[in-house]
Write a protein that holds these residues in place. Structure first.
Motif: not given
Length: 147
Positions: A7-10, A12, A28-31, A33-34, A79
């Motif tokens: 996804s777009e949020d994943e 960077q 790894s931050v987006p994963l 956070r989710a 991500s």
């Protein structure tokens, strides 16, 4: 429309990172956070490279970062971090860090196959390597529709 592979949020894109461990943590931050993965999973990925070398670098500038399925993984996910300047990962230059989280040995294989078909296409790979976030998002969305 089907859910995007990544996804777009994943996704960077950054100019540079201090080293490969910082890249893995940032990717790894987006994963985290989710709540897809925990910090334990990140530690396992880093430890795996330290113990086994750069085996996760699959081709020029591309690392498929992962650890054992299940350990620190709450659900499957991926991500992507693209760095415009390459980073040394145990002797190999890397610009693309794809984080793959799997809960078991098989459930992630379909999504991995989809994303790898994008990365194995030379034009798509060059687009990702160029590091334009919007073009990467568009590319991954198009690939999902084509499947």
């Amino acid at each position: 429309m089907a859910k995007a592979i990544i996804s777009e949020d994943e996704i960077q894109v950054v100019d540079h990172v201090p080293d490969w461990t910082a890249a893995v943590k940032m990717a790894s931050v987006p994963l985290i956070r989710a709540k897809v993965i925990t910090n334990e999973y990140v530690d396992h990925m880093i430890q795996s490279v330290k113990e086994n070398g750069p085996y996760m670098v699959l081709t020029d500038y591309f690392a498929l970062m992962h650890a054992r399925p299940g350990e620190g993984v709450n659900k499957p996910g991926m991500s992507l971090l693209v760095t415009k300047q390459s980073v040394d990962l145990a002797g190999k230059p890397v610009k693309i860090f794809l984080i793959m989280a799997a809960v078991d040995n098989t459930s992630h294989l379909k999504s991995l196959q989809k994303v790898m078909s994008v990365f194995m296409d030379d034009h798509s790979y060059q687009t990702i390597l160029a590091g334009n976030r919007q073009q990467i998002i568009t590319l991954l969305k198009k690939s999902e529709v084509a499947k």
